[in-house]
Design an enzyme around this catalytic site. Structure first.
Site, PDB file in Angstrom:
ATOM      1  N   SER A   7       0.796  -1.223   0.000  1.00 40.72           N
ATOM      2  CA  SER A   7       0.000   0.000   0.000  1.00 40.72           C
ATOM      3  C   SER A   7       0.831   1.277   0.000  1.00 40.72           C
ATOM      4  O   SER A   7       0.308   2.344  -0.301  1.00 40.72           O
ATOM      5  CB  SER A   7      -0.935   0.013   1.215  1.00 40.72           C
ATOM      6  OG  SER A   7      -0.215  -0.214   2.412  1.00 40.72           O
TER       7      SER A   7
ATOM      8  N   ASP B 295      -3.439   8.112   7.775  1.00 40.74           N
ATOM      9  CA  ASP B 295      -4.591   7.344   8.234  1.00 40.74           C
ATOM     10  C   ASP B 295      -4.253   6.385   9.377  1.00 40.74           C
ATOM     11  O   ASP B 295      -5.023   5.479   9.666  1.00 40.74           O
ATOM     12  CB  ASP B 295      -5.195   6.557   7.070  1.00 40.74           C
ATOM     13  CG  ASP B 295      -4.183   5.622   6.414  1.00 40.74           C
ATOM     14  OD1 ASP B 295      -3.029   5.572   6.879  1.00 40.74           O
ATOM     15  OD2 ASP B 295      -4.533   4.938   5.430  1.00 40.74           O
TER      16      ASP B 295
ATOM     17  N   HIS C 274      -0.404   4.814   6.808  1.00 40.31           N
ATOM     18  CA  HIS C 274       0.355   5.374   5.702  1.00 40.31           C
ATOM     19  C   HIS C 274       0.701   6.842   5.962  1.00 40.31           C
ATOM     20  O   HIS C 274       0.190   7.446   6.901  1.00 40.31           O
ATOM     21  CB  HIS C 274      -0.440   5.228   4.404  1.00 40.31           C
ATOM     22  CG  HIS C 274      -0.973   3.846   4.209  1.00 40.31           C
ATOM     23  ND1 HIS C 274      -2.259   3.475   4.590  1.00 40.31           N
ATOM     24  CD2 HIS C 274      -0.387   2.731   3.721  1.00 40.31           C
ATOM     25  CE1 HIS C 274      -2.436   2.184   4.318  1.00 40.31           C
ATOM     26  NE2 HIS C 274      -1.311   1.712   3.796  1.00 40.31           N
TER      27      HIS C 274
END
Length: 378
Positions: free
Chosen positions: A45, A342, A345
């Site tokens: 991610s 978040d 990240h």
């Protein structure tokens, strides 16, 4: 007697001009002259530019809604985006976006991806894993599929293209370790069993790319997981000695990232000696993140490094039941004042900083600008 100077052959002058321009750009921060024809990215991610959304749309009803048009786990661009911009290339299209022209590169990274196959975790009684397999090996299979669309009838053309391309292989490993922690693996077991397996997998993946004709490969290490709000929230301790007093991060989880990075660098050095025709760059996420945590205001992060911008409350603004994008979560007004977007990240600002240090140094070994300069001179 007048001294005699030999002039450069006319054919060398364009190369010399480009080398001088590249050196000046690396110092000034201006965009670098285009050296690479394409960029190919693999990872999780921290690099995903849309694959997760495309592959899993509708399968996960509570999937966070990422801010358009990015479909990224951030409020903006990622390191891979800034690298593309630095080398004058378009932002990488996600490989899952079928029908796209991938002649200037593709991004195979997917949120939740692992270095190891999901079967490894099942065989070791680890079940907190994604319901879909997007592991490193799967991404390398996707790479082969994209290769067929770029050079359907002339494999040698692809080999030549890959030799003029930049490959970014990772970050991988963070999810592997996260799944092990959720299964209550001990620190010793993670270090002695999982880290060697992850590092060996990464090195084999890099070597497969070299066999395809890749010459320049960037391999990022792990981030300090003990500084990430989700880790701090999920594994709190009443024993203050388990926290680093300089950063507030959990030492146990950072020790695994440090160990992973050290073992990875050793393995990459060995691979470099076996493949002298290539340039393998170790890229450091860990050190800049630790610097952010130690002195956040020095880097402009007035809200610190350990509290998420987007979240559902709590000491670190991370709440599993109200994570970013879900009902109950709120978003801060100043994302650039935060390191964490978040709770997992980063925001765009630290990604920009890190990308710059990978291009110019000091957090890439060697810096990409140096690699390019040396290649051009050779």
């Amino acid at each position: 007697m007048a001294s005699r100077r030999k002039g450069l052959p006319p054919a060398c002058l364009p190369v010399l001009v480009l080398v001088v321009c590249l050196a000046a750009a690396a110092v000034s921060g201006e965009p670098l002259p285009q050296f690479y024809d394409a960029i190919f990215s693999f990872g999780d991610s921290f690099s995903d530019t849309g694959n997760f959304v495309i592959i899993n749309s509708g399968k996960l009803p509570n999937m966070p809604k990422f801010p358009p048009p990015y479909a990224r786990c951030s409020n903006g661009r990622l390191v891979i985006d800034f690298l593309a911009e630095a080398f004058g290339l378009p932002l990488l299209p996600p490989s899952a976006n079928k029908g796209t022209n991938f002649s200037q590169g593709a991004n195979f990274a997917v949120m939740g991806a692992t270095a190891l196959e999901l079967q490894y975790f099942k065989d070791n009684n680890v079940w907190s894993i994604p319901p879909f397999n997007t592991s490193m090996n799967v991404q390398l299979e996707w790479f082969q599929e994209v290769k067929q669309t770029i050079c359907p009838s002339d494999p040698s053309a692809c080999r030549a293209l890959f030799g003029r391309s930049l490959f970014v292989f990772g970050e991988f490993g963070g999810n592997d370790y996260s799944f092990a922690w959720k299964a209550d693996w001990s620190l010793e077991k993670v270090k002695t069993t999982l880290v060697p397996a992850v590092v060996a997998s990464l090195v084999s993946g890099v070597e497969r790319l070299l066999d395809e004709g890749a010459r320049h490969v960037v391999v990022p290490g792990n981030l300090p997981a003990g500084c990430i709000p989700i880790t701090l929230t999920m594994y709190p301790s009443e024993d203050r000695s388990e926290y680093d007093p300089r950063t507030g991060c959990l030492k146990k989880y950072n020790s695994v990232a440090l160990y992973h990075n050290a073992m990875l660098r050793i393995a990459l050095d060995r691979l470099q000696r076996r493949r002298p025709e290539s340039r393998i760059v170790y890229a450091d996420y860990y050190t800049p993140y630790i610097q952010f945590a130690r002195t956040p205001r020095l880097y402009g992060y007035k809200r610190g490094a350990l509290r998420a911008c987007c979240g559902g409350g709590g000491p670190y603004n991370y709440n599993m039941s109200a994570s970013c994008g879900l009902p109950g979560a709120t978003t801060c007004e100043d994302p650039d004042a935060h390191v964490s977007w978040d709770g997992i990240h980063l925001t765009e600002a630290p990604y920009r900083f890190i990308a710059n240090t990978w291009v110019k140094g000091p957090y890439a070994h060697p810096p990409l600008a140096t690699v390019v300069l040396e290649d051009m001179v050779d």
